[in-house]
Design an enzyme around this catalytic site. Structure first.
Site, PDB file in Angstrom:
ATOM      1  N   ASP A   1     -29.849  26.849 -29.033  1.00 34.21           N
ATOM      2  CA  ASP A   1     -28.557  26.562 -29.646  1.00 34.21           C
ATOM      3  C   ASP A   1     -27.868  25.318 -29.080  1.00 34.21           C
ATOM      4  O   ASP A   1     -26.646  25.201 -29.121  1.00 34.21           O
ATOM      5  CB  ASP A   1     -27.617  27.768 -29.514  1.00 34.21           C
ATOM      6  CG  ASP A   1     -27.379  28.168 -28.058  1.00 34.21           C
ATOM      7  OD1 ASP A   1     -27.988  27.537 -27.186  1.00 34.21           O
ATOM      8  OD2 ASP A   1     -26.586  29.094 -27.815  1.00 34.21           O
TER       9      ASP A   1
ATOM     10  N   HIS B   1     -44.060   7.093 -10.119  1.00 34.60           N
ATOM     11  CA  HIS B   1     -43.068   7.661 -11.029  1.00 34.60           C
ATOM     12  C   HIS B   1     -42.588   9.027 -10.548  1.00 34.60           C
ATOM     13  O   HIS B   1     -42.318   9.922 -11.345  1.00 34.60           O
ATOM     14  CB  HIS B   1     -43.632   7.757 -12.454  1.00 34.60           C
ATOM     15  CG  HIS B   1     -43.753   6.422 -13.128  1.00 34.60           C
ATOM     16  ND1 HIS B   1     -44.397   6.253 -14.333  1.00 34.60           N
ATOM     17  CD2 HIS B   1     -43.297   5.194 -12.767  1.00 34.60           C
ATOM     18  CE1 HIS B   1     -44.347   4.976 -14.677  1.00 34.60           C
ATOM     19  NE2 HIS B   1     -43.683   4.313 -13.743  1.00 34.60           N
TER      20      HIS B   1
ATOM     21  N   ASP C   1     -35.369   4.214  -6.959  1.00 37.24           N
ATOM     22  CA  ASP C   1     -35.516   3.377  -8.152  1.00 37.24           C
ATOM     23  C   ASP C   1     -34.619   4.011  -9.208  1.00 37.24           C
ATOM     24  O   ASP C   1     -34.959   5.046  -9.788  1.00 37.24           O
ATOM     25  CB  ASP C   1     -36.981   3.356  -8.593  1.00 37.24           C
ATOM     26  CG  ASP C   1     -37.232   2.385  -9.750  1.00 37.24           C
ATOM     27  OD1 ASP C   1     -36.278   2.046 -10.464  1.00 37.24           O
ATOM     28  OD2 ASP C   1     -38.394   1.987  -9.938  1.00 37.24           O
TER      29      ASP C   1
ATOM     30  N   ASP D   1     -31.847  -1.758 -13.667  1.00 39.14           N
ATOM     31  CA  ASP D   1     -33.059  -1.230 -13.034  1.00 39.14           C
ATOM     32  C   ASP D   1     -33.161  -1.825 -11.629  1.00 39.14           C
ATOM     33  O   ASP D   1     -33.475  -3.005 -11.473  1.00 39.14           O
ATOM     34  CB  ASP D   1     -34.273  -1.609 -13.879  1.00 39.14           C
ATOM     35  CG  ASP D   1     -35.559  -0.944 -13.424  1.00 39.14           C
ATOM     36  OD1 ASP D   1     -35.516  -0.168 -12.447  1.00 39.14           O
ATOM     37  OD2 ASP D   1     -36.603  -1.201 -14.041  1.00 39.14           O
TER      38      ASP D   1
ATOM     39  N   HIS E   1     -49.393  -2.070  -9.569  1.00 37.62           N
ATOM     40  CA  HIS E   1     -48.634  -2.322 -10.802  1.00 37.62           C
ATOM     41  C   HIS E   1     -48.278  -3.798 -10.892  1.00 37.62           C
ATOM     42  O   HIS E   1     -48.527  -4.579  -9.968  1.00 37.62           O
ATOM     43  CB  HIS E   1     -47.370  -1.455 -10.862  1.00 37.62           C
ATOM     44  CG  HIS E   1     -46.411  -1.655  -9.717  1.00 37.62           C
ATOM     45  ND1 HIS E   1     -45.520  -2.707  -9.660  1.00 37.62           N
ATOM     46  CD2 HIS E   1     -46.192  -0.906  -8.595  1.00 37.62           C
ATOM     47  CE1 HIS E   1     -44.785  -2.603  -8.565  1.00 37.62           C
ATOM     48  NE2 HIS E   1     -45.179  -1.534  -7.888  1.00 37.62           N
TER      49      HIS E   1
ATOM     50  N   HIS F   1     -41.099  -6.424 -15.746  1.00 35.70           N
ATOM     51  CA  HIS F   1     -41.142  -6.088 -17.167  1.00 35.70           C
ATOM     52  C   HIS F   1     -39.861  -6.595 -17.801  1.00 35.70           C
ATOM     53  O   HIS F   1     -38.864  -6.871 -17.122  1.00 35.70           O
ATOM     54  CB  HIS F   1     -41.283  -4.563 -17.369  1.00 35.70           C
ATOM     55  CG  HIS F   1     -40.250  -3.749 -16.638  1.00 35.70           C
ATOM     56  ND1 HIS F   1     -38.959  -3.587 -17.096  1.00 35.70           N
ATOM     57  CD2 HIS F   1     -40.313  -3.055 -15.469  1.00 35.70           C
ATOM     58  CE1 HIS F   1     -38.281  -2.830 -16.243  1.00 35.70           C
ATOM     59  NE2 HIS F   1     -39.073  -2.492 -15.245  1.00 35.70           N
TER      60      HIS F   1
ATOM     61  N   HIS G   1     -37.918  -0.576 -20.198  1.00 34.47           N
ATOM     62  CA  HIS G   1     -39.097  -1.402 -20.440  1.00 34.47           C
ATOM     63  C   HIS G   1     -38.898  -1.954 -21.845  1.00 34.47           C
ATOM     64  O   HIS G   1     -39.343  -1.365 -22.828  1.00 34.47           O
ATOM     65  CB  HIS G   1     -40.388  -0.595 -20.323  1.00 34.47           C
ATOM     66  CG  HIS G   1     -40.765  -0.292 -18.910  1.00 34.47           C
ATOM     67  ND1 HIS G   1     -42.042   0.031 -18.528  1.00 34.47           N
ATOM     68  CD2 HIS G   1     -40.045  -0.270 -17.763  1.00 34.47           C
ATOM     69  CE1 HIS G   1     -42.094   0.242 -17.216  1.00 34.47           C
ATOM     70  NE2 HIS G   1     -40.881   0.069 -16.737  1.00 34.47           N
TER      71      HIS G   1
ATOM     72  N   GLU H   1     -40.253  -6.909  -9.125  1.00 31.40           N
ATOM     73  CA  GLU H   1     -40.389  -5.688  -8.335  1.00 31.40           C
ATOM     74  C   GLU H   1     -41.756  -5.527  -7.668  1.00 31.40           C
ATOM     75  O   GLU H   1     -42.536  -4.649  -8.021  1.00 31.40           O
ATOM     76  CB  GLU H   1     -40.106  -4.467  -9.204  1.00 31.40           C
ATOM     77  CG  GLU H   1     -40.865  -4.425 -10.534  1.00 31.40           C
ATOM     78  CD  GLU H   1     -40.608  -3.135 -11.295  1.00 31.40           C
ATOM     79  OE1 GLU H   1     -40.762  -2.047 -10.711  1.00 31.40           O
ATOM     80  OE2 GLU H   1     -40.251  -3.223 -12.482  1.00 31.40           O
TER      81      GLU H   1
ATOM     82  N   TYR I   1     -47.819   0.354  -1.182  1.00 35.45           N
ATOM     83  CA  TYR I   1     -47.862   1.816  -1.096  1.00 35.45           C
ATOM     84  C   TYR I   1     -49.113   2.203  -0.317  1.00 35.45           C
ATOM     85  O   TYR I   1     -50.234   1.937  -0.769  1.00 35.45           O
ATOM     86  CB  TYR I   1     -47.891   2.433  -2.497  1.00 35.45           C
ATOM     87  CG  TYR I   1     -46.871   1.794  -3.424  1.00 35.45           C
ATOM     88  CD1 TYR I   1     -45.565   2.255  -3.490  1.00 35.45           C
ATOM     89  CD2 TYR I   1     -47.231   0.682  -4.208  1.00 35.45           C
ATOM     90  CE1 TYR I   1     -44.632   1.652  -4.317  1.00 35.45           C
ATOM     91  CE2 TYR I   1     -46.311   0.072  -5.036  1.00 35.45           C
ATOM     92  CZ  TYR I   1     -45.009   0.554  -5.085  1.00 35.45           C
ATOM     93  OH  TYR I   1     -44.087  -0.058  -5.902  1.00 35.45           O
TER      94      TYR I   1
ATOM     95  N   ARG J   1     -40.797  -0.574  -2.313  1.00 38.14           N
ATOM     96  CA  ARG J   1     -40.637  -1.417  -3.493  1.00 38.14           C
ATOM     97  C   ARG J   1     -39.240  -2.025  -3.430  1.00 38.14           C
ATOM     98  O   ARG J   1     -38.279  -1.363  -3.031  1.00 38.14           O
ATOM     99  CB  ARG J   1     -40.819  -0.619  -4.789  1.00 38.14           C
ATOM    100  CG  ARG J   1     -40.744  -1.472  -6.041  1.00 38.14           C
ATOM    101  CD  ARG J   1     -41.301  -0.758  -7.287  1.00 38.14           C
ATOM    102  NE  ARG J   1     -40.596   0.452  -7.661  1.00 38.14           N
ATOM    103  CZ  ARG J   1     -41.084   1.681  -7.475  1.00 38.14           C
ATOM    104  NH1 ARG J   1     -42.270   1.851  -6.898  1.00 38.14           N
ATOM    105  NH2 ARG J   1     -40.392   2.752  -7.842  1.00 38.14           N
TER     106      ARG J   1
ATOM    107  N   GLU K   1     -36.698  -4.179  -6.047  1.00 36.67           N
ATOM    108  CA  GLU K   1     -36.591  -4.575  -7.454  1.00 36.67           C
ATOM    109  C   GLU K   1     -35.187  -5.075  -7.763  1.00 36.67           C
ATOM    110  O   GLU K   1     -34.200  -4.427  -7.430  1.00 36.67           O
ATOM    111  CB  GLU K   1     -36.917  -3.388  -8.356  1.00 36.67           C
ATOM    112  CG  GLU K   1     -36.785  -3.676  -9.843  1.00 36.67           C
ATOM    113  CD  GLU K   1     -37.121  -2.458 -10.683  1.00 36.67           C
ATOM    114  OE1 GLU K   1     -37.424  -2.621 -11.872  1.00 36.67           O
ATOM    115  OE2 GLU K   1     -37.071  -1.329 -10.145  1.00 36.67           O
TER     116      GLU K   1
END
Length: 448
Positions: A43, A246, A263, A274, A353, A357, A364, A395, A399, A416, A418
């Site tokens: 609902d 992530h 992040d 970001d 990575h 971006h 993104h 960024e 790791y 990281r 960024e």
């Protein structure tokens, strides 16, 4: 979802740009719905968030809305939206309604959305081309087929269906790639709010707290400055969690001697920010932590120096990778020569990575990373040339997961850094530096 009063002139200008682009292809009709409301449970619904392309052209914040643009001898802009309904407004809040929508948002005409099925076939008939979001929504595709069938059924009366179809999303992606002044103003404000939230998190963090408590500090700062939502699910990752790219904010405890990677960014009036910062839970970097942190920071500086008009999209990534790879060699994470590490891409074990971006209405954001046009027979299309008004993230990171061939002093360190960069006439502007990035400045803020 409420949106503050907007200056409609940028939206009208964007619609005109799209109409001009449609006319360059022979004219026709563009049809674009906003996002649908989505049920969360039995609902209630998830908080409504408009479709980015739809809002980019309209500024209209309500669900159940459709934009129709006709490029012909006379341009026309139409909005279909929910009608006024006093009973529903008691439960769900104020509705703008067609009459007010036409005036407030600058449309030639606004009609109740429940007339859409009758009106669209008449509007589509005899148009030379359709401009629609091709293949992006099955329900839209089904409705479009029904409308086209109705047009074809009018053939004996002399009506014709459009002879060709263009992908509206691809056209809008090119438009959205370069931000106008109003967009950049909103993005700077979003960046300032998010930077303040990161600074708040640095001041609040201490051993014994949990990731979700730090997430709450971020959310509090976002909302109290007028942000309507997060731009994406916040990453608040301590210790080994920072090596999960992530990772979602969970219930892990912040421990003395560990790093905390955040992040997170807010969304303001439809535009994302970001930011990533990594800092010591106890307020002081250890020797190994600082060593890797400085490598990442130098990599970001190298990428920033390559972010300017005329540079290629990939230049910043290549510059960052070179610094990261050399740093990994210097610290014993990798062995060999720099050229050998770069050629074999051994660095991807610790940096997997890309360095950025596009950023805009979506975190993104839309836009091709290579120049438009067919690829040459023997090579791919060149990377996109940067132009003033483009916005991207920078960024780099490192790791380090535990492994027998990795120095133990670096185990479970994830870093990281960024920032959001606006390409300017002479270089780029980092609009998220309202939160410290230098290690000494971070330590000073946490002490203060």
């Amino acid at each position: 979802m409420s949106i503050p009063a907007l200056d409609i002139s940028p939206f009208a200008a964007r619609r005109q740009r799209l109409l001009d682009a449609m006319r360059a292809r022979g004219g026709g009709i563009a049809i674009l719905p906003t996002a649908r409301e989505v049920a969360r449970n039995r609902d209630s619904e998830f908080p409504f968030r408009f479709d980015s392309d739809f809002f980019y052209l309209t500024g209209f914040p309500e669900p159940e809305a459709w934009l129709v643009l006709i490029a012909g001898r006379e341009d026309r802009s139409l909005l279909f939206c929910r009608g006024k309904n006093l009973e529903r407004e008691i439960w769900e809040g104020y509705r703008i309604g067609p009459e007010a929508a036409a005036e407030q948002f600058g449309f030639d005409q606004a009609l109740p959305v429940d007339t859409l099925a009758d009106e669209l076939p008449k509007l589509i008939a005899d148009q030379p081309a359709l401009f629609v979001p091709m293949g992006s929504d099955r329900l839209f595709d089904r409705r479009l087929r029904i409308w086209l069938d109705k047009v074809r059924a009018m053939g004996r009366a002399g009506a014709t269906a459009p002879a060709c179809t263009y992908d509206l999303r691809a056209m809008l992606a090119e438009m959205r790639l370069v931000k106008d002044a109003s967009e950049l103003d909103t993005m700077r404000r979003a960046a300032a709010i998010s930077a303040g939230a990161h600074a708040r998190a640095m001041r609040a963090a201490r051993p014994g707290m949990h990731e979700y408590e730090i997430e709450a500090e971020l959310l509090h700062e976002f909302r109290r400055h007028g942000s309507q939502a997060v731009a994406y699910n916040s990453i608040v990752a301590t210790g080994h969690n920072a090596c999960v790219l992530h990772y979602r904010a969970g219930d892990a405890e912040l421990k003395d001697g560990h790093l905390l990677l955040i992040d997170a960014g807010c969304e303001l009036d439809g535009y994302a920010s970001d930011i990533t910062r990594t800092f010591p839970v106890n307020g002081r970097f250890s020797g190994p932590q600082r060593a890797l942190y400085e490598i990442v920071l130098e990599a970001q500086k190298a990428a920033t120096a390559k972010t300017h008009p005329g540079a290629r999209w990939n230049d910043g990534h290549d510059a960052a990778v070179r610094v990261l790879a050399q740093g990994m060699l210097d610290e014993g994470l990798l062995t060999g020569t720099l050229d050998g590490v770069l050629e074999s891409q051994q660095y991807t074990r610790f940096y997997m990575h890309r360095t950025g971006h596009w950023l805009g209405m979506d975190v993104h954001d839309v836009g091709d990373y290579r120049e438009p046009g067919p690829a040459a027979a023997d090579e791919s299309r060149p990377w996109r040339l940067l132009r003033p008004g483009m916005v991207l993230t920078i960024e780099p990171g490192i790791y380090v997961r535990p492994a027998a061939d990795v120095p133990e002093r670096f185990w479970d360190i994830g870093i990281r850094i960024e920032d959001d960069a606006v390409v300017t006439e002479s270089g780029c502007e980092l609009i998220t530096r309202g939160v410290p990035v230098a290690a000494d400045e971070i330590e000073a803020l946490m002490r203060g």
